[in-house]
Design a protein around this motif. Structure first.
Motif, PDB file in Angstrom:
ATOM      1  N   ALA A 131       0.836  -1.206   0.000  1.00  0.00           N
ATOM      2  CA  ALA A 131       0.000   0.000   0.000  1.00  0.00           C
ATOM      3  C   ALA A 131       0.868   1.253   0.000  1.00  0.00           C
ATOM      4  CB  ALA A 131      -0.930  -0.009   1.209  1.00  0.00           C
ATOM      5  N   TRP A 132       1.935   1.238   0.800  1.00  0.00           N
ATOM      6  CA  TRP A 132       2.837   2.389   0.856  1.00  0.00           C
ATOM      7  C   TRP A 132       3.552   2.575  -0.482  1.00  0.00           C
ATOM      8  CZ3 TRP A 132       3.853   6.844   2.499  1.00  0.00           C
ATOM      9  CH2 TRP A 132       5.139   7.400   2.456  1.00  0.00           C
ATOM     10  N   HIS A 135       1.248   3.954  -3.090  1.00  0.00           N
ATOM     11  CA  HIS A 135       1.026   5.376  -2.810  1.00  0.00           C
ATOM     12  C   HIS A 135       2.160   6.218  -3.395  1.00  0.00           C
ATOM     13  CE1 HIS A 135       0.040   9.070  -0.719  1.00  0.00           C
ATOM     14  NE2 HIS A 135       1.226   9.068  -0.128  1.00  0.00           N
ATOM     15  N   GLN A 136       3.391   5.745  -3.257  1.00  0.00           N
ATOM     16  CA  GLN A 136       4.534   6.486  -3.792  1.00  0.00           C
ATOM     17  C   GLN A 136       4.495   6.550  -5.317  1.00  0.00           C
ATOM     18  OE1 GLN A 136       7.559   4.132  -1.624  1.00  0.00           O
ATOM     19  NE2 GLN A 136       8.166   6.040  -0.640  1.00  0.00           N
ATOM     20  N   SER A 138       1.812   6.291  -7.173  1.00  0.00           N
ATOM     21  CA  SER A 138       0.678   7.135  -7.571  1.00  0.00           C
ATOM     22  C   SER A 138       1.055   8.613  -7.503  1.00  0.00           C
ATOM     23  CB  SER A 138      -0.541   6.849  -6.687  1.00  0.00           C
ATOM     24  OG  SER A 138      -0.325   7.278  -5.353  1.00  0.00           O
ATOM     25  N   LYS A 139       1.920   8.987  -6.559  1.00  0.00           N
ATOM     26  CA  LYS A 139       2.371  10.381  -6.489  1.00  0.00           C
ATOM     27  C   LYS A 139       3.243  10.726  -7.694  1.00  0.00           C
ATOM     28  CE  LYS A 139       4.159  10.537  -2.306  1.00  0.00           C
ATOM     29  NZ  LYS A 139       4.772  11.158  -1.096  1.00  0.00           N
TER      30      LYS A 139
END
Length: 241
Positions: A131-132, A135-136, A138-139
């Motif tokens: 998940a982390w 998230h990275q 996706s940024k």
């Protein structure tokens, strides 16, 4: 023309003898036809990653796309996009033949697939790490699709919507601190829904992208629909896969 492109890609270096880095063992996996090797600086021994791409001709399609990737990696700066250090292009002897090879040197990273095997996480730890990492990435994708700024010859600030076009597991690498970073920018293109995309890298080199990572429109080369879609549509498909 090739000399010009070689200068853009290679800077002052003209061959492997000029590469100020030692090339070590390759990782078992990498994106596309690139080889991802461990490496060290000849100056201070610090760790780096070295990506190599070879072809029998300077105009090999993989190499032409690779030059686009080099140019993009040199100019795009974001905490979640792989950090560029150096590049060069050389003709290297491979026994009886000469091969054209592009070398890209970056911060030290490991292919995501290899890092997952090494960590061998399970259960909640695995879910939280994935998940982390997502998230990275996706940024990084959001930055390209919505927030990338550049300057022209008159130093005007240009807001460019860009499409990575190749978001997949193989285009993600992991730093020693376990952060995920996006790379493999060979098909990265500016997105302009008001104009034709006939000259974009995404159109010219979409054959480099695995079919499972292509949206239905990209798989059918439906550029009319793609131009009418938001810039994040193609990359969001890759994120979902």
């Amino acid at each position: 023309m090739f000399k010009f492109l070689k200068g853009v890609v290679g800077g002052s270096g003209t061959g492997i003898k000029d590469l100020p880095y030692n090339i070590g063992e390759p990782y078992p996996s990498s994106w596309g036809s690139w080889t991802h090797s461990r490496g060290t600086s000849k100056e201070d021994g610090s760790a780096v990653s070295i990506f190599l791409l070879s072809g029998s001709s300077s105009q090999d399609g993989h190499l032409v796309a690779g030059r686009n990737g080099v140019k993009r990696l040199r100019t795009v700066r974001h905490p979640n996009i792989l950090s560029f250090l150096h590049s060069t292009e050389a003709e290297v002897s491979d026994g009886s033949t000469m091969k054209h090879t592009i070398y890209i040197v970056t911060e030290p990273v490991m292919p995501l697939l290899e890092k997952i095997k090494e960590l061998n996480l399970n259960g909640t730890q695995r879910d939280e790490y994935f998940a982390w990492g997502l998230h990275q990435i996706s940024k990084a994708v959001s930055f390209l699709n919505n927030d990338y700024h550049d300057t022209n010859d008159f130093l005007d600030i240009l807001i460019l919507f860009q499409v990575h076009g190749n978001v997949c597991m193989a285009s993600v690498v992991v730093t020693p601190t376990l952060d995920w970073k996006l790379h493999a920018l060979d098909v990265l293109s500016e997105f302009d829904g008001s104009s034709e995309v006939s000259n974009s890298a995404m159109l010219q080199y979409e054959w480099l992208v695995g079919s499972q990572y292509k949206s239905m429109e990209l798989a059918k080369s439906d550029w009319t629909t793609i131009r009418k879609s938001p810039p994040w549509a193609i990359d969001s498909w890759g994120m979902g896969e």
